[in-house]
Design a protein around this motif. Structure first.
Motif, PDB file in Angstrom:
ATOM      1  N   ASN A 235     -23.722  48.426 102.572  1.00 23.09           N
ATOM      2  CA  ASN A 235     -22.302  48.425 102.943  1.00 23.09           C
ATOM      3  C   ASN A 235     -21.485  47.355 102.231  1.00 23.09           C
ATOM      4  OD1 ASN A 235     -22.570  50.606 104.710  1.00 23.09           O
ATOM      5  ND2 ASN A 235     -23.167  49.272 106.404  1.00 23.09           N
TER       6      ASN A 235
ATOM      7  N   VAL B 224     -20.033  44.429  99.534  1.00 27.98           N
ATOM      8  CA  VAL B 224     -19.698  44.494  98.114  1.00 27.98           C
ATOM      9  C   VAL B 224     -20.350  43.339  97.361  1.00 27.98           C
ATOM     10  CG1 VAL B 224     -17.811  44.431  96.428  1.00 27.98           C
ATOM     11  CG2 VAL B 224     -17.498  45.617  98.598  1.00 27.98           C
TER      12      VAL B 224
ATOM     13  N   LEU C 288     -27.826  49.177  95.591  1.00 23.37           N
ATOM     14  CA  LEU C 288     -26.463  48.958  96.058  1.00 23.37           C
ATOM     15  C   LEU C 288     -25.933  50.204  96.742  1.00 23.37           C
ATOM     16  CD1 LEU C 288     -25.193  47.322  92.751  1.00 23.37           C
ATOM     17  CD2 LEU C 288     -26.221  46.173  94.719  1.00 23.37           C
ATOM     18  N   GLU C 289     -25.201  50.008  97.853  1.00 17.75           N
ATOM     19  CA  GLU C 289     -24.688  51.137  98.619  1.00 17.75           C
ATOM     20  C   GLU C 289     -23.167  51.114  98.771  1.00 17.75           C
ATOM     21  OE1 GLU C 289     -26.661  51.587 102.339  1.00 17.75           O
ATOM     22  OE2 GLU C 289     -28.504  52.351 101.437  1.00 17.75           O
ATOM     23  N   LYS C 290     -22.490  50.223  98.083  1.00 20.71           N
ATOM     24  CA  LYS C 290     -21.035  50.198  98.164  1.00 20.71           C
ATOM     25  C   LYS C 290     -20.496  49.706  96.826  1.00 20.71           C
ATOM     26  CE  LYS C 290     -17.336  49.076 101.428  1.00 20.71           C
ATOM     27  NZ  LYS C 290     -16.976  48.340 102.684  1.00 20.71           N
ATOM     28  N   THR C 291     -19.205  49.805  96.650  1.00 22.30           N
ATOM     29  CA  THR C 291     -18.577  49.398  95.404  1.00 22.30           C
ATOM     30  C   THR C 291     -19.024  48.000  94.982  1.00 22.30           C
ATOM     31  OG1 THR C 291     -16.638  50.735  95.925  1.00 22.30           O
ATOM     32  CG2 THR C 291     -16.380  49.029  94.244  1.00 22.30           C
ATOM     33  N   SER C 292     -19.493  47.887  93.756  1.00 27.74           N
ATOM     34  CA  SER C 292     -19.989  46.614  93.244  1.00 27.74           C
ATOM     35  C   SER C 292     -19.505  46.403  91.818  1.00 27.74           C
ATOM     36  CB  SER C 292     -21.515  46.579  93.298  1.00 27.74           C
ATOM     37  OG  SER C 292     -21.963  46.693  94.634  1.00 27.74           O
TER      38      SER C 292
ATOM     39  N   LEU D 122     -27.779  53.056  92.448  1.00 26.12           N
ATOM     40  CA  LEU D 122     -26.478  53.184  93.093  1.00 26.12           C
ATOM     41  C   LEU D 122     -26.537  54.356  94.053  1.00 26.12           C
ATOM     42  CD1 LEU D 122     -24.240  52.770  89.910  1.00 26.12           C
ATOM     43  CD2 LEU D 122     -25.005  50.980  91.474  1.00 26.12           C
TER      44      LEU D 122
ATOM     45  N   ALA E  37     -22.646  54.425  95.611  1.00 20.06           N
ATOM     46  CA  ALA E  37     -21.862  53.248  95.244  1.00 20.06           C
ATOM     47  C   ALA E  37     -21.088  53.512  93.957  1.00 20.06           C
ATOM     48  CB  ALA E  37     -22.787  52.045  95.061  1.00 20.06           C
TER      49      ALA E  37
ATOM     50  N   SER F 102     -19.655  51.822  91.232  1.00 20.68           N
ATOM     51  CA  SER F 102     -19.758  50.464  90.700  1.00 20.68           C
ATOM     52  C   SER F 102     -19.230  50.373  89.280  1.00 20.68           C
ATOM     53  CB  SER F 102     -21.221  50.000  90.740  1.00 20.68           C
ATOM     54  OG  SER F 102     -21.664  49.890  92.069  1.00 20.68           O
TER      55      SER F 102
ATOM     56  N   THR G 278     -28.365  56.984  89.822  1.00 24.50           N
ATOM     57  CA  THR G 278     -27.313  57.234  90.803  1.00 24.50           C
ATOM     58  C   THR G 278     -27.665  58.459  91.638  1.00 24.50           C
ATOM     59  OG1 THR G 278     -26.000  58.662  89.372  1.00 24.50           O
ATOM     60  CG2 THR G 278     -25.588  56.301  89.229  1.00 24.50           C
TER      61      THR G 278
ATOM     62  N   THR H  84     -23.376  60.192  94.781  1.00 27.35           N
ATOM     63  CA  THR H  84     -22.095  59.756  94.232  1.00 27.35           C
ATOM     64  C   THR H  84     -21.335  60.960  93.749  1.00 27.35           C
ATOM     65  OG1 THR H  84     -23.071  59.422  92.043  1.00 27.35           O
ATOM     66  CG2 THR H  84     -22.998  57.527  93.509  1.00 27.35           C
TER      67      THR H  84
END
Length: 265
Positions: free
Chosen positions: A184, A186, A210-214, A237, A240, A242, A261, A264
């Motif tokens: 969740n 960032v 990663l599971e959210k915008t990064s 991802l 995410a 990213s 990914t 997404t």
């Protein structure tokens, strides 16, 4: 809670101090901080501390409620927050082999110029953070391990902002996210190196998971290990969106892919 230091308010500063082989049957093997702030600095050493129970962990240090932590120039070695417990039918893994942060304070937590070596937990072998913000720079994470997520660092929470700058991750191991696992929250990662880390979950293990915008900038991934899986990825991802800029991925083994990914759009 905090077999060496337990405080529920105020301001503490720890300078050039050794905390060794402390054990707590709750959170915070050596230090437990609830409200207030703690500064750990100037060659302080946490070694062989352990929490054997508790709802979260923090093998050496646990920070909760409205407390904040600032660490500089210190070493965390061979601390443990192992084991798990049942909450109904859900298995809860203990978190933060060295440091566990579950703070709702608005002020950012800070870790600078510090070393994390051979710490262990269920989630977040070196550091676990759930809360507002953690800024880390010029740190080294080496040979930290977990039984589940985030070999070096594990972060969670919709409001989490984890910033990692000029930090080296090597030889850390976990099922998912051998170096870093974020749920969740960032991630902002800059000018860091990630090498010889070992995810053990085939397909979805990942060195970074990663599971959210990064946002990843000017980082280098090389020679990460697939010995425990058929193939793994440097960056996974999962839903995410990213941004990755100015970064290098160099893997000699064809079974280690750069970026994977899924979920997404």
């Amino acid at each position: 809670e905090g077999s060496a230091i337990l405080f529920r308010n105020g301001t503490w500063t720890v300078t050039n101090t050794v905390f060794k082989n402390n054990t707590s049957v709750s959170n915070g093997g050596a230090i437990y901080a609830n409200t207030g702030s703690i500064t750990i600095q100037q060659n302080s050493l946490f070694e062989g501390n352990e929490t054997t129970a508790g709802s979260v962990g923090g093998g050496a240090v646990y920070v909760t409620t409205n407390a904040t932590i600032s660490v500089a120039g210190s070493t965390f070695r061979s601390n443990k927050a192992n084991g798990s417990y049942k909450d109904g039918t859900t298995t809860i893994h203990r978190k933060g082999g060295a440091i566990g942060i579950s703070s709702s304070a608005g002020t950012a937590n800070v870790i600078n110029s510090s070393t994390f070596v051979s710490n262990e937990s269920g989630w977040g072998g070196g550091v676990f953070v759930s809360g507002k913000q953690l800024d880390m720079s010029d740190c080294s994470f080496k040979m930290n391990t977990t039984s589940n997520r985030g070999g070096a660092v594990y972060g969670e929470g919709a409001n989490l902002r984890l910033r990692i700058d000029k930090t080296h991750f090597s030889a850390n191991a976990s099922v998912q996210g051998a170096a870093v696992r974020i749920t969740n929250g960032v991630l902002y990662m800059n000018a860091s190196t990630v090498t010889d880390n070992k995810p053990s979950n085939n397909n979805t293990g990942g060195v970074l998971y990663l599971e959210k915008t990064s946002f990843i900038n000017n980082c280098c991934f090389y020679d990460n290990d697939n010995s425990a899986a058929d193939w793994v990825s440097d960056i996974v991802l999962n839903g995410a969106a990213s941004t990755i800029l100015n970064s290098t991925i160099v893997e000699k083994d064809s079974n280690v892919t750069g970026i994977r990914t899924y979920n997404t759009s």
